[in-house]
Scaffold this motif. Structure first.
Motif, PDB file in Angstrom:
ATOM      1  N   SER A   1      -8.085   3.145   8.799  1.00 46.19           N
ATOM      2  CA  SER A   1      -8.017   3.290   7.271  1.00 46.19           C
ATOM      3  C   SER A   1      -9.270   3.333   6.402  1.00 46.19           C
ATOM      4  O   SER A   1      -9.378   4.228   5.381  1.00 46.19           O
ATOM      5  CB  SER A   1      -6.992   2.305   6.815  1.00 46.19           C
ATOM      6  OG  SER A   1      -5.734   2.375   7.534  1.00 46.19           O
TER       7      SER A   1
ATOM      8  N   SER B   1     -10.463  15.807   1.095  1.00 41.60           N
ATOM      9  CA  SER B   1      -9.726  14.703   0.618  1.00 41.60           C
ATOM     10  C   SER B   1      -8.394  15.047   0.331  1.00 41.60           C
ATOM     11  O   SER B   1      -7.341  14.142   0.411  1.00 41.60           O
ATOM     12  CB  SER B   1     -10.571  14.362  -0.686  1.00 41.60           C
ATOM     13  OG  SER B   1     -11.817  14.128  -0.253  1.00 41.60           O
TER      14      SER B   1
ATOM     15  N   ASN C   1      -9.050   2.299  -5.884  1.00 42.59           N
ATOM     16  CA  ASN C   1      -8.270   1.548  -4.539  1.00 42.59           C
ATOM     17  C   ASN C   1      -9.495   1.387  -3.265  1.00 42.59           C
ATOM     18  O   ASN C   1      -9.456   0.711  -2.785  1.00 42.59           O
ATOM     19  CB  ASN C   1      -7.298   2.470  -3.903  1.00 42.59           C
ATOM     20  CG  ASN C   1      -5.997   2.298  -4.778  1.00 42.59           C
ATOM     21  OD1 ASN C   1      -5.840   1.547  -5.676  1.00 42.59           O
ATOM     22  ND2 ASN C   1      -5.209   3.277  -4.701  1.00 42.59           N
ATOM     23  N   GLY C   2     -10.590   2.378  -3.490  1.00 38.75           N
ATOM     24  CA  GLY C   2     -11.446   2.359  -2.559  1.00 38.75           C
ATOM     25  C   GLY C   2     -12.493   1.183  -2.995  1.00 38.75           C
ATOM     26  O   GLY C   2     -13.098   0.703  -2.089  1.00 38.75           O
TER      27      GLY C   2
ATOM     28  N   VAL D   1      -7.565   6.691  -6.561  1.00 38.86           N
ATOM     29  CA  VAL D   1      -8.072   6.634  -5.254  1.00 38.86           C
ATOM     30  C   VAL D   1      -9.374   5.962  -5.182  1.00 38.86           C
ATOM     31  O   VAL D   1      -9.774   4.884  -4.277  1.00 38.86           O
ATOM     32  CB  VAL D   1      -8.157   8.099  -4.719  1.00 38.86           C
ATOM     33  CG1 VAL D   1      -9.049   8.122  -3.593  1.00 38.86           C
ATOM     34  CG2 VAL D   1      -6.770   8.813  -4.537  1.00 38.86           C
TER      35      VAL D   1
ATOM     36  N   LEU E   1     -11.519  10.045   1.620  1.00 38.10           N
ATOM     37  CA  LEU E   1     -10.705  10.543   0.428  1.00 38.10           C
ATOM     38  C   LEU E   1     -11.568  10.379  -0.824  1.00 38.10           C
ATOM     39  O   LEU E   1     -11.502  11.090  -1.690  1.00 38.10           O
ATOM     40  CB  LEU E   1      -9.589   9.472   0.303  1.00 38.10           C
ATOM     41  CG  LEU E   1      -8.440   9.767   0.864  1.00 38.10           C
ATOM     42  CD1 LEU E   1      -7.475   8.646   0.872  1.00 38.10           C
ATOM     43  CD2 LEU E   1      -7.751  10.881   0.500  1.00 38.10           C
TER      44      LEU E   1
ATOM     45  N   SER F   1     -14.674   0.815   0.501  1.00 42.92           N
ATOM     46  CA  SER F   1     -14.343   1.870   1.554  1.00 42.92           C
ATOM     47  C   SER F   1     -15.295   1.576   2.791  1.00 42.92           C
ATOM     48  O   SER F   1     -15.063   1.735   3.825  1.00 42.92           O
ATOM     49  CB  SER F   1     -14.241   3.387   1.435  1.00 42.92           C
ATOM     50  OG  SER F   1     -15.488   3.692   0.875  1.00 42.92           O
TER      51      SER F   1
ATOM     52  N   SER G   1     -10.246   6.396   4.040  1.00 44.00           N
ATOM     53  CA  SER G   1     -10.594   5.944   2.673  1.00 44.00           C
ATOM     54  C   SER G   1     -11.591   6.588   2.158  1.00 44.00           C
ATOM     55  O   SER G   1     -12.119   6.809   0.940  1.00 44.00           O
ATOM     56  CB  SER G   1     -10.523   4.444   2.179  1.00 44.00           C
ATOM     57  OG  SER G   1      -9.163   3.993   2.553  1.00 44.00           O
TER      58      SER G   1
ATOM     59  N   SER H   1       0.690  -1.269  -0.025  1.00 50.86           N
ATOM     60  CA  SER H   1      -0.041   0.090   0.068  1.00 50.86           C
ATOM     61  C   SER H   1       0.916   1.300   0.037  1.00 50.86           C
ATOM     62  O   SER H   1       0.369   2.185  -0.564  1.00 50.86           O
ATOM     63  CB  SER H   1      -0.875  -0.195   1.146  1.00 50.86           C
ATOM     64  OG  SER H   1      -1.953  -1.058   1.141  1.00 50.86           O
TER      65      SER H   1
END
Length: 654
Positions: A487, A501, A177-178, A174, A494, A308, A491, A156
């Motif tokens: 986290s 964000s 990744n979520g 981003v 974000l 997320s 997330s 990560s």
């Protein structure tokens, strides 16, 4: 759980998921206007196209992706006899993430038609590292999960550094990744469906070997099971399923952990039953979460990736499952003998090395023409911009190292550090609260909120460990659980994409570029205060590793001492995290290096750890601003590149 209640839970979940789905679908079109099969976009209205090629495929992808992750989690848990094993906790998903991010940024043409293969290679590499580490201790559950979490953190950190360095891909990566389930056609659903059918067929064939593996290595081997080949086959199947989901929708965390746990909660214990029902539970859970995400998006006006949100269940679920995990004793407890003693000369040498490196960091620079040494007027012109970041970086490294040394003594755990125990994650939640409630938060507001978050996490972890009477190695997992929860919150924030964000994203990487003289002097004063507080508590820090009974027998006010240590470590971590972000691992590395240098006594360990932490962060700051010139790498992530592999190496040795 009684049988009627056990049966009512999945029925209620199915009813809620179905209700949320129809609520979303009917908001586009009434049921009478839904298009009929086969879909032909040339004969549809805009609303019908949205329903047929966005809403319906999204629901199908949620069910299929959740089912694949549920099956992968069930396979890993049965294989390792570990109730908290899943693609998230074993680093499988993070390996796939790193491979996808690398290919997106540097080899985009490879992703055309080969996205699943890229994800599979990354997931397989991460899994291989975790299994090699676990093999040295017979795949003991705590070792496997801690190894997986650390491999995941390393992947990560690398992914985040590369993402931050490529602004044009920033928000898309981003969001990916979520774990976003948004769809434009049925291709993803078809691919996931094929993967799931093949995975289920292979899992059914492996049901008998999985049952025999539950008897233990000796029993399975006596019944003719080839342990190595079976482990490779089962792990490969789980990795393939996880990588397929990661390639299709991004990171969706903890579904593979939750689905088998819910199936066992229904009273299902056989390998075949768990393998068949876990996909159903995983699909239902992800479908429900996605429905809640869409409901939240319509009511609050904010769009969150579904992954997320699913990560929010991971931390509490890990804490709930933690007492069920079998574990072995730590092979090397925190050293309490004082046979080897470092002389004062070694401390002086560390101080001299710090000053030498600081001087080098001030004069060494990199320009378009190459490396050079600053001198004369140019040196004095750049000094006002350079010394604040240098002092702040050194102070932040020292604060993290002192906090790590205190936590290792407090928890009697050589693997404890602010990053591993989730203290940095708590500081991150405090940071997010500050940027949410204050229009333009300054250093006092950020420090107050981050400090409160760090202290709160330490208190939660300590109270949970004390109530459940957890041994030190499980305390690591309690901290990791809190960190995963933190986290997930970050997330979700974000993915909103507003001003918060960008502030959180900048903090996650950590940077000393905008450090002011006031911030540098504040951090310098704070490290002096933390060092004085630690040195004044050396008697307590010497007694704490001897155990609770000994501490009480020697008349130590244990509750007050622990509270003071928690506050000191929490404030030190919060202040440092505001500069370097949540990931650096200086708090872990520095006390270990001090121990290897011979600093065994509490006072010497604290002082040496602070100096070594400052040295490590000065080197990290120099590397962060010169290695990728003219671009500057995030300070905390640059330090994490060395920190996480060091932690994995330490775990492998132990």
């Amino acid at each position: 759980m009684t049988k009627p209640i056990a049966l009512s839970v999945p029925l209620l979940a199915f009813a809620a998921s179905t209700g949320l789905f129809f609520w979303v679908a009917l908001s586009y079109l009434p049921l009478t206007d839904w298009p009929s099969l086969p879909f032909d976009p040339r004969q549809m209205t805009i609303q019908q196209v949205i329903l047929a090629y966005a809403v319906l495929p999204r629901a199908a992808v949620a069910v299929l992706a959740g089912a694949a992750l549920g099956l992968a989690g069930a396979l890993l848990q049965r294989l390792l006899r570990n109730p908290i094993a899943d693609p998230s906790t074993l680093g499988v998903s993070s390996g796939a993430q790193l491979a996808i991010v690398t290919a997106t940024l540097f080899f985009p043409s490879v992703l055309d038609g080969y996205r699943a293969l890229v994800a599979l290679l990354g997931a397989a590499a991460a899994t291989a590292i975790v299994f090699l580490l676990g093999r040295r201790r017979d795949f003991e559950p705590v070792t496997m999960v801690v190894s997986g979490m650390l491999v995941g953190i390393t992947c990560s950190a690398l992914s985040a550094a590369m993402t931050l360095s490529q602004g044009e891909y920033l928000m898309s990566l981003v969001t990916w990744n979520g774990g976003s389930l948004s769809q434009q056609d049925w291709s993803t659903a078809g691919m996931l469906g094929i993967q799931l059918v093949l995975g289920l067929a292979a899992a059914i064939l492996l049901a008998r070997p999985l049952t025999l593996l539950g008897l233990g290595d000796t029993g399975a081997r006596s019944l003719g099971i080839s342990l190595t080949s079976m482990r490779i086959a089962i792990a490969s199947l789980a990795v393939a399923l996880s990588a397929g989901v990661a390639a299709a929708v991004g990171l969706v965390s903890f579904i593979g952990l939750a689905a088998p746990a819910f199936v066992r909660l229904l009273g299902i214990r056989t390998a075949r039953g768990i393998l068949l029902l876990s996909p159903l539970a995983g699909g239902l859970l992800l479908w429900l979460c996605d429905g809640l995400v869409q409901l939240l998006a319509s009511s609050a006006g904010e769009t969150f990736p579904t992954g997320s949100i699913t990560a929010l269940i991971g931390g509490p679920l890990l804490l709930w499952l933690l007492p069920q995990v079998r574990s072995a004793e730590l092979p090397q407890p925190l050293a309490t003998s004082f046979v080897r003693r470092a002389s004062a000369l070694r401390a002086i040498l560390l101080l001299a090395l710090l000053l030498l490196l600081a001087a080098a960091a001030l004069v060494i620079t990199r320009l378009p023409g190459g490396w050079m040494l600053l001198r004369g007027e140019l040196f004095w012109e750049l000094l006002p911009a350079r010394w604040p970041r240098l002092v702040a970086s050194a102070a932040a490294g020292g604060l993290l190292a002192i906090a790590g040394a205190i936590l290792q003594r407090l928890t009697v755990n050589p693997m404890a550090s602010p990053e591993v125990l989730g203290v940095s994650g708590g500081a991150g939640i405090g940071f997010a609260v500050a940027v949410s409630i204050f229009a333009n938060p300054g250093s006092p507001e950020l420090f107050l909120c981050a400090g409160s978050g760090a202290i709160l996490v330490l208190l939660v972890v300590s109270l949970f460990a004390n109530r459940r009477d957890l041994p030190p190695e499980r305390l690591l997992l309690a901290g990791i659980s809190i960190s995963a929860f933190s986290s997930a919150i970050l997330s979700a924030l974000l993915a909103v994409g507003d001003q918060r964000s960008w502030l959180i994203l900048a903090w996650l990487g950590g940077s000393a570029a905008a450090t002011t003289p006031g911030t540098a002097l504040f951090l310098a004063a704070l490290i002096v205060a933390a060092l004085i507080a630690g040195l004044a508590s050396t008697r307590w820090l010497t007694i704490l590793p001897l155990g609770t009974a000994t501490s009480h027998a020697l008349g130590m006010p244990l509750a007050n001492v622990r509270a003071l240590m928690v506050i000191t470590a929490g404030l030190a971590t919060a202040a440092a995290s505001l500069l370097v972000g949540p990931l650096s691992f200086v708090g872990l590395m520095a006390p270990h290096i001090a121990e290897r240098a011979g600093f065994e006594r509490a006072a010497g360990r604290l002082l040496a750890s602070g100096l070594i932490g400052a040295i490590l962060m000065v080197v990290a700051d120099l590397g962060a601003r010169t290695v990728t010139f003219p671009y500057e790498l995030p300070l905390g992530l640059f330090a994490a590149f060395a920190g996480a592999p060091y932690l994995i190496w330490t775990l492998g040795r132990r």
